[in-house]
Design a protein around this motif. Structure first.
Motif, PDB file in Angstrom:
ATOM      1  N   UNK A  48      39.079 -37.604  13.043  1.00 34.45           N
ATOM      2  CA  UNK A  48      39.889 -37.394  14.227  1.00 34.45           C
ATOM      3  C   UNK A  48      40.826 -38.581  14.360  1.00 34.45           C
ATOM      4  N   UNK A  49      42.140 -38.294  14.278  1.00 32.13           N
ATOM      5  CA  UNK A  49      43.102 -39.362  14.459  1.00 32.13           C
ATOM      6  C   UNK A  49      43.009 -40.429  13.392  1.00 32.13           C
ATOM      7  N   UNK A  50      42.821 -40.025  12.122  1.00 32.85           N
ATOM      8  CA  UNK A  50      42.745 -41.000  11.050  1.00 32.85           C
ATOM      9  C   UNK A  50      41.368 -41.577  10.831  1.00 32.85           C
ATOM     10  N   UNK A  51      40.334 -41.069  11.506  1.00 31.09           N
ATOM     11  CA  UNK A  51      38.971 -41.555  11.346  1.00 31.09           C
ATOM     12  C   UNK A  51      38.253 -40.740  10.293  1.00 31.09           C
ATOM     13  N   UNK A  52      37.697 -41.412   9.320  1.00 36.23           N
ATOM     14  CA  UNK A  52      36.968 -40.709   8.273  1.00 36.23           C
ATOM     15  C   UNK A  52      35.563 -40.398   8.746  1.00 36.23           C
ATOM     16  N   UNK A  53      35.115 -39.169   8.490  1.00 37.64           N
ATOM     17  CA  UNK A  53      33.770 -38.749   8.857  1.00 37.64           C
ATOM     18  C   UNK A  53      32.896 -38.741   7.614  1.00 37.64           C
ATOM     19  N   UNK A  54      31.817 -39.482   7.674  1.00 32.37           N
ATOM     20  CA  UNK A  54      30.870 -39.583   6.568  1.00 32.37           C
ATOM     21  C   UNK A  54      29.562 -38.922   6.948  1.00 32.37           C
ATOM     22  N   UNK A  55      28.942 -38.237   6.000  1.00 32.25           N
ATOM     23  CA  UNK A  55      27.559 -37.822   6.200  1.00 32.25           C
ATOM     24  C   UNK A  55      26.654 -39.036   5.990  1.00 32.25           C
ATOM     25  N   UNK A  56      25.421 -38.907   6.381  1.00 33.59           N
ATOM     26  CA  UNK A  56      24.479 -40.017   6.217  1.00 33.59           C
ATOM     27  C   UNK A  56      24.288 -40.334   4.743  1.00 33.59           C
ATOM     28  N   UNK A  57      24.207 -39.317   3.910  1.00 40.72           N
ATOM     29  CA  UNK A  57      24.037 -39.544   2.472  1.00 40.72           C
ATOM     30  C   UNK A  57      25.258 -40.236   1.882  1.00 40.72           C
ATOM     31  N   UNK A  58      26.453 -39.849   2.316  1.00 43.77           N
ATOM     32  CA  UNK A  58      27.659 -40.511   1.823  1.00 43.77           C
ATOM     33  C   UNK A  58      27.703 -41.974   2.256  1.00 43.77           C
ATOM     34  N   UNK A  59      27.284 -42.245   3.488  1.00 44.24           N
ATOM     35  CA  UNK A  59      27.255 -43.629   3.959  1.00 44.24           C
ATOM     36  C   UNK A  59      26.272 -44.470   3.140  1.00 44.24           C
ATOM     37  N   UNK A  60      25.134 -43.890   2.795  1.00 45.85           N
ATOM     38  CA  UNK A  60      24.148 -44.617   1.983  1.00 45.85           C
ATOM     39  C   UNK A  60      24.713 -44.911   0.599  1.00 45.85           C
ATOM     40  N   UNK A  61      25.350 -43.913  -0.019  1.00 42.83           N
ATOM     41  CA  UNK A  61      25.930 -44.124  -1.353  1.00 42.83           C
ATOM     42  C   UNK A  61      27.009 -45.203  -1.314  1.00 42.83           C
ATOM     43  N   UNK A  62      27.824 -45.194  -0.260  1.00 40.70           N
ATOM     44  CA  UNK A  62      28.873 -46.205  -0.149  1.00 40.70           C
ATOM     45  C   UNK A  62      28.268 -47.592   0.029  1.00 40.70           C
ATOM     46  N   UNK A  63      27.228 -47.691   0.838  1.00 37.76           N
ATOM     47  CA  UNK A  63      26.594 -48.994   1.054  1.00 37.76           C
ATOM     48  C   UNK A  63      25.972 -49.521  -0.227  1.00 37.76           C
TER      49      UNK A  63
END
Length: 461
Positions: A48-63
């Motif tokens: 929303x308005x340039x904010x990226x939405x991550x799933x929990x699994x995607x956030x874990x992979x990125x971390x």
């Protein structure tokens, strides 16, 4: 005048065209220099308005791929792995070269006889007693395993921290949504109260109470927005992103009943828990240290070889050759080696007891977190299927009754707050379930399959 207007319009169009061209060139240059990653957080259509939405699994992979703490442990493990074979390398040979001359004995009238200058070559190669190098290799390998399990411990910890940060963000966001919804209800109650006051069917105190409730809800809104900001910064820190990066978390799916038995989870923990595997590696390391201490009774040896006139000790003009074997006999081993063996044996016993104690703690941790998962699932089902529909019906009846003068204002306020609290409790029990599930996976040491726990890869709620 018309020509001036036309020229002015053309000038503006040209300026606009030049500006668009400059922006296009800048966009292409940034894309070439930084790639798609420069726009990854601002062009996601889910945001929303340039904010990226991550799933929990995607956030874990990125971390796991970006967090510097985990990357540091990974590099330490890889650096330690390169040292494994160094124990098998033989000692460096020592090469010696001598050149010299002088006098030999006493000649006539006490004059020394000349001694021809000469040179000497010698080489020395040391070797360990057979078996010592192999034990040293095993010790280096144990150190590699310890570094690897330390890396895995950080991965499990980071996964758990990232998931908890995502769930706290979702809970704070849900609190804000419920607060905004409750403000809408309070505004509706205030409108009804004002209408009833105009016809004399309500008291001015009810209007004041409605305003107080609305003001309190607006005050709570500030707290919830601050909680969202704090949760987002915590998540960005774990993802190694700037703290104010606009990141959103997708809602989690419906929880599923745990199908894996407690006994299966305990067995999985004993095989996968990295800190327990690290304790077992420490036990193996101490055992190898004990083997190396026992090999201290065995002698090391050294081969020698030399050639040259200087080796003949005064026999000028004669080349001498030497080949020999030097043995280091540990005559004083009973004084020092016995103590080292006893110390290594005690370290083996200590690490064995520590492993047994840690295994019992792992089982206890799995048992406790498993109970929390089961409790969280049952609480969510009761809240979602019973309390929320019942309080919803009570709220609708109270609103209708208040409009028709069947109940008073305080009854309506209590119904609104009860319904809002039921919605919050239902979502909090959902978050508690997922937090307990994350803690259970950390206790087991590995993620559970989605079909046995729940879906955190795509928003379905």
């Amino acid at each position: 005048m018309a020509d001036m207007v036309i020229r002015d319009c053309r000038t503006r169009r040209n300026a606009i065209g030049i500006g668009r061209g400059i922006l296009a060139v800048m966009f292409v240059m940034m894309h070439v220099l930084f790639g798609e990653s420069a726009f990854a957080l601002s062009t996601n259509p889910q945001g929303d308005g340039g904010t990226r939405t991550l799933t929990v699994s995607q956030a874990v992979d990125m971390a796991l791929s970006r967090n510097p703490d985990v990357l540091s442990y990974k590099k330490t493990w890889l650096g330690t792995k390169k040292l494994e074979v160094t124990a098998l390398a033989p000692a460096d040979p020592q090469i010696q070269y001598l050149w010299g001359g002088g006098e030999q004995g006493n000649g006539p009238n006490g004059v020394g006889l000349p001694y021809e200058s000469g040179s000497n070559w010698a080489i020395f190669q040391s070797f360990l007693f057979p078996g010592k190098a192999e034990v040293g290799y095993k010790i280096n390998k144990d150190n590699t395993h310890a570094a690897y399990y330390a890396y895995r411990i950080q991965r499990v910890t980071l996964r758990n921290q990232t998931e908890l940060a995502c769930y706290q963000f979702l809970l704070a966001k849900k609190s804000l949504d419920l607060n905004l919804e409750m403000q809408t209800w309070f505004k509706r109650a205030l409108e009804i109260t004002r209408a009833k006051l105009s016809v004399g069917s309500a008291q001015i105190l009810d209007v004041v109470n409605a305003k107080v409730q609305l003001s309190q809800a607006r005050l709570d809104e500030l707290t919830y927005r601050w909680q969202i900001k704090v949760a987002r910064r915590q998540l960005n820190m774990l993802l190694n992103l700037p703290l104010d990066t606009p990141v959103n978390v997708a809602p989690v799916g419906e929880p599923k009943k745990m199908e894996t038995s407690l006994a299966q989870l305990e067995d999985m923990a004993l095989v996968n828990r990295p800190d327990l595997l690290s304790a077992r590696t420490t036990l193996d390391l101490n055992r190898h240290q004990l083997s190396l201490a026992r090999l201290g009774y065995m002698p090391d040896y050294q081969f020698e070889g030399s050639e040259g006139g200087e080796s003949c000790y005064g026999f000028a003009g004669i080349n001498c050759y030497y080949v020999g074997l030097q043995i280091n006999v540990p005559l004083f081993a009973p004084i020092k080696q016995v103590k080292q063996v006893d110390s290594a044996r005690d370290m083996v016993r200590s690490s064995d007891f520590q492993y047994q104690w840690q295994a019992n703690q792992v089982k206890l941790n799995v048992d406790n977190t498993y109970s929390q998962v089961v409790l969280g699932y049952r609480q969510f089902r009761i809240n979602d299927s019973q309390l929320v529909p019942q309080t919803r019906l009570a709220f609708e009846l109270a609103l209708t009754g208040y409009e028709n003068q069947k109940n008073d204002f305080l009854y309506l306020i209590n119904a609104i707050q009860s319904y809002r609290q039921a919605l919050y409790n239902s979502y909090q029990s959902l978050i508690n379930y997922y937090e307990s599930l994350s803690n259970l996976e950390a206790a087991v040491g590995t993620p559970l399959p989605a079909d046995q726990a729940s879906d955190r890869t795509s928003p379905s709620r």
